[in-house]
Design a protein around this motif. Structure first.
Motif, mmCIF file in Angstrom:
data_model
loop_
_atom_site.group_PDB
_atom_site.id
_atom_site.type_symbol
_atom_site.label_atom_id
_atom_site.label_comp_id
_atom_site.label_asym_id
_atom_site.label_seq_id
_atom_site.Cartn_x
_atom_site.Cartn_y
_atom_site.Cartn_z
ATOM 1 N N ASN A 119 42.585 51.006 47.875
ATOM 2 C CA ASN A 119 43.348 49.760 47.736
ATOM 3 C C ASN A 119 42.290 48.427 47.638
ATOM 4 O O ASN A 119 42.699 47.590 46.871
ATOM 5 N N GLY A 120 41.419 48.439 48.226
ATOM 6 C CA GLY A 120 40.327 47.494 47.939
ATOM 7 C C GLY A 120 39.925 47.434 46.346
ATOM 8 O O GLY A 120 39.737 46.426 45.760
ATOM 9 N N LEU A 121 39.475 48.586 45.952
ATOM 10 C CA LEU A 121 39.232 48.413 44.385
ATOM 11 C C LEU A 121 40.417 48.153 43.394
ATOM 12 O O LEU A 121 40.061 47.345 42.414
ATOM 13 N N ARG A 122 41.495 48.701 43.928
ATOM 14 C CA ARG A 122 42.909 48.056 43.078
ATOM 15 C C ARG A 122 42.992 46.626 43.084
ATOM 16 O O ARG A 122 43.282 46.210 41.918
ATOM 17 N N ALA A 123 42.671 46.041 44.349
ATOM 18 C CA ALA A 123 42.939 44.668 44.324
ATOM 19 C C ALA A 123 41.822 43.884 43.450
ATOM 20 O O ALA A 123 42.184 42.894 42.725
ATOM 21 N N LYS A 124 40.563 44.466 43.451
ATOM 22 C CA LYS A 124 39.549 43.772 42.721
ATOM 23 C C LYS A 124 39.916 44.049 41.268
ATOM 24 O O LYS A 124 39.733 42.838 40.271
ATOM 25 N N ARG A 125 40.517 45.329 40.786
ATOM 26 C CA ARG A 125 40.791 45.341 39.427
ATOM 27 C C ARG A 125 41.833 44.095 38.908
ATOM 28 O O ARG A 125 42.136 43.646 37.973
ATOM 29 N N PHE A 126 43.012 44.154 39.648
ATOM 30 C CA PHE A 126 43.947 43.097 39.520
ATOM 31 C C PHE A 126 43.398 41.791 39.597
ATOM 32 O O PHE A 126 44.199 41.108 38.859
ATOM 33 N N LYS A 127 42.561 41.483 40.408
ATOM 34 C CA LYS A 127 41.970 40.051 40.180
ATOM 35 C C LYS A 127 41.553 39.783 38.884
ATOM 36 O O LYS A 127 41.431 38.603 38.179
ATOM 37 N N LYS A 128 40.690 40.645 38.143
ATOM 38 C CA LYS A 128 40.226 40.620 36.883
ATOM 39 C C LYS A 128 41.037 40.443 35.747
ATOM 40 O O LYS A 128 41.131 39.797 34.964
ATOM 41 N N LEU A 129 42.201 41.431 36.159
ATOM 42 C CA LEU A 129 43.340 41.465 34.946
ATOM 43 C C LEU A 129 44.194 40.146 34.867
ATOM 44 O O LEU A 129 44.492 39.798 33.978
ATOM 45 N N LEU A 130 44.168 39.664 36.238
ATOM 46 C CA LEU A 130 44.852 38.253 36.460
ATOM 47 C C LEU A 130 44.344 37.338 35.679
ATOM 48 O O LEU A 130 45.246 36.249 34.996
ATOM 49 N N ASP A 131 43.210 37.278 35.424
ATOM 50 C CA ASP A 131 42.340 36.073 34.546
ATOM 51 C C ASP A 131 42.535 36.228 33.071
ATOM 52 O O ASP A 131 42.616 35.203 32.612
ATOM 53 N N TYR A 132 42.977 37.696 32.787
ATOM 54 C CA TYR A 132 43.423 37.670 31.349
ATOM 55 C C TYR A 132 44.702 37.767 31.246
ATOM 56 O O TYR A 132 45.359 38.186 30.331
ATOM 57 N N LYS A 133 45.727 37.732 32.222
ATOM 58 C CA LYS A 133 46.919 37.714 32.110
ATOM 59 C C LYS A 133 47.527 38.826 31.838
ATOM 60 O O LYS A 133 48.836 39.159 31.472
ATOM 61 N N ALA A 134 46.617 39.994 32.197
ATOM 62 C CA ALA A 134 47.295 41.158 32.172
ATOM 63 C C ALA A 134 48.159 41.715 32.938
ATOM 64 O O ALA A 134 48.923 42.765 32.794
ATOM 65 N N VAL A 135 48.283 41.262 34.158
ATOM 66 C CA VAL A 135 48.978 41.610 35.284
ATOM 67 C C VAL A 135 49.792 40.362 35.795
ATOM 68 O O VAL A 135 49.104 39.259 35.599
ATOM 69 N N SER A 136 50.872 40.511 36.431
ATOM 70 C CA SER A 136 51.439 39.151 36.851
ATOM 71 C C SER A 136 50.726 38.758 38.157
ATOM 72 O O SER A 136 50.215 39.439 38.923
ATOM 73 N N GLN A 137 51.345 37.562 38.344
ATOM 74 C CA GLN A 137 50.771 36.841 39.657
ATOM 75 C C GLN A 137 51.527 37.816 41.092
ATOM 76 O O GLN A 137 50.870 37.980 42.051
ATOM 77 N N GLN A 138 52.648 38.207 40.862
ATOM 78 C CA GLN A 138 53.185 38.848 41.869
ATOM 79 C C GLN A 138 52.703 40.267 42.224
ATOM 80 O O GLN A 138 52.595 40.611 43.006
ATOM 81 N N GLU A 139 52.281 40.912 40.939
ATOM 82 C CA GLU A 139 51.531 42.568 41.191
ATOM 83 C C GLU A 139 50.216 42.260 42.040
ATOM 84 O O GLU A 139 50.006 42.982 42.624
ATOM 85 N N TYR A 140 49.436 41.020 41.715
ATOM 86 C CA TYR A 140 48.330 40.733 42.280
ATOM 87 C C TYR A 140 48.437 40.455 43.814
ATOM 88 O O TYR A 140 47.681 40.943 44.689
ATOM 89 N N ASP A 141 49.541 39.746 44.081
ATOM 90 C CA ASP A 141 49.834 39.510 45.719
ATOM 91 C C ASP A 141 50.114 40.697 46.268
ATOM 92 O O ASP A 141 49.750 40.590 47.389
#
Length: 400
Positions: A119-141
């Motif tokens: 889950n730590g690796l998943r959170a890191k990926r979501f952090k990068k995707l959030l910068d490109y608007k590839a995932v929503s803020q809710q998914e990252y949270d």
């Protein structure tokens, strides 16, 4: 005619003897009426006064050994009555279930750590995707919350492992203190439970050892005043040196220190419990022994000490002594006894240095009565110095 002369001589001699007997009779009768009375000469001297306090010995530390986990005793690891050290194993409990619990807790910790890593690796990926608007803020949270939950799960698994390891360690029951261990109340095969009421064994630390003494609260105040005045031999600022008298009357060969840190006044008796500390390297002192603590209070100049049998009391409790004056006449003297010193009384008033105190034959004398004084000290000395009579066997050998 000769018969008449002889009769006259015999009659004269008889008359002379009767006259002589009549003249000496009252003096001899008076001398026979004076009874023999043993006396001692009162001597003033410097004495060291001691105060003796009754007490009992108490172990310096006492620890009752109890199991902290449940199980069956596999074996006992000590000999009853021996010295044990703190941390020494005493009993072994069957620990197979506790080993399994530790293994399970360790596996749970490993699984939680693996989940946390994923889950730590998943959170890191979501952090990068959030910068490109590839995932929503809710998914990252949600990914970040899942990571925090995994961290908590790892901490809980680590605590469970630690608890399981502690219970496994408790399967070996160890000595909490150093001392002499008593008898064991269980044998191998016995089932024990955690924190049970019955102790498996008791350990007592006997070196050093406490002696609990009792004293009246008034005497305690006087004792503190004596310490403040320097009349007692000091060990430290708030401790006085004390010697111990054992049950058989002999003195313990090691001095102790009287401590005032632990005492309380008993409301029913008005007494105070004092605590003294004594070294006991050889284990001569055992808990529960009745002993007496002796405290030197100081020296008394010109003290009058007389045998206790020479002092009598009337029904009111007033103390009296029979003193033989220079005319060998008994005089009744009122005295004041301050305290008992072994088999003697310390006299504070009534007797003086050089007085002859009657101690033997008191039942035969009255005040104003003439007596025949006998110095008991000289008589005892002469008797000790007199040669011993040979045995009958020795007489027979000498005769042969």
């Amino acid at each position: 005619m000769r018969s008449g002369i002889l009769y006259s001589i015999v009659t004269g001699l008889l008359a002379f003897q009767l006259a002589a007997c009549g003249d000496s009779g009252p003096a001899q009768q008076q001398q026979q009426q004076a009874p023999d009375v043993g006396f001692v000469t009162v001597k003033a001297k410097t004495v060291t006064l001691n105060r003796e306090l009754p007490g009992r010995t108490t172990a310096h530390q006492i620890a009752e050994v109890r199991p902290q986990v449940s199980g069956v005793i596999e074996k006992r690891l000590f000999e009853e009555g021996q010295e044990v050290k703190a941390g020494q194993p005493l009993y072994q409990i069957d620990d197979r279930t506790y080993e399994a619990t530790v293994a399970t807790a360790r596996a749970e910790l490993s699984r939680a750590q693996a989940t946390l890593k994923s889950n730590g690796l998943r959170a890191k990926r979501f952090k990068k995707l959030l910068d490109y608007k590839a995932v929503s803020q809710q998914e990252y949270d949600e990914a970040q919350a899942q990571l925090d939950e995994n961290k908590a799960a790892v901490a809980a698994a680590r605590a469970n492992l630690q608890s399981a390891q502690i219970n496994l360690d408790y399967a070996i029951i160890k000595a909490p203190i150093s001392g002499r261990i008593g008898r064991s109340s269980v044998t191998a095969g016995a089932l024990v439970t955690a924190n049970q009421a019955q102790a498996l064994a008791t350990i007592r630390q006997l070196d050093p050892i406490y002696v609990d003494l009792t004293q009246s609260s008034n005497d305690l105040r006087q004792l503190r005043q004596a310490m403040a005045a320097g009349e007692l031999q000091q060990v430290s600022e708030d401790e006085a040196r004390i010697t111990l008298i054992l049950e058989d009357g002999s003195a313990y060969n090691k001095p102790g220190a009287l401590q005032f840190s632990e005492y309380a006044v008993d409301e029913s008796t008005g007494s105070v419990t004092l605590r003294a500390l004594f070294p006991n390297p050889d284990g001569e002192l055992l808990p529960g022994m009745f002993v007496r603590g002796r405290l030197p209070e100081g020296q008394r100049e010109n003290a009058i000490l007389v045998p206790q049998k020479g002092i009598t009391r009337d029904p009111t409790g007033q103390a009296f002594a029979m003193v033989i004056d220079s005319n060998n006449t008994v005089q009744k003297v009122k005295v004041e006894t301050e305290r008992a010193v072994k088999s003697q009384w310390l006299i504070s008033r009534g007797l003086n240095d050089g007085d002859r105190l009657a101690i033997d034959g008191l039942q035969m004398i009255q005040p104003g009565m003439p007596v025949n004084p006998v110095n008991t000290e000289q008589a005892d000395a002469q008797q000790d110095a007199a040669p011993q009579a040979p045995a009958n066997g020795g007489d027979q050998n000498a005769a042969q």
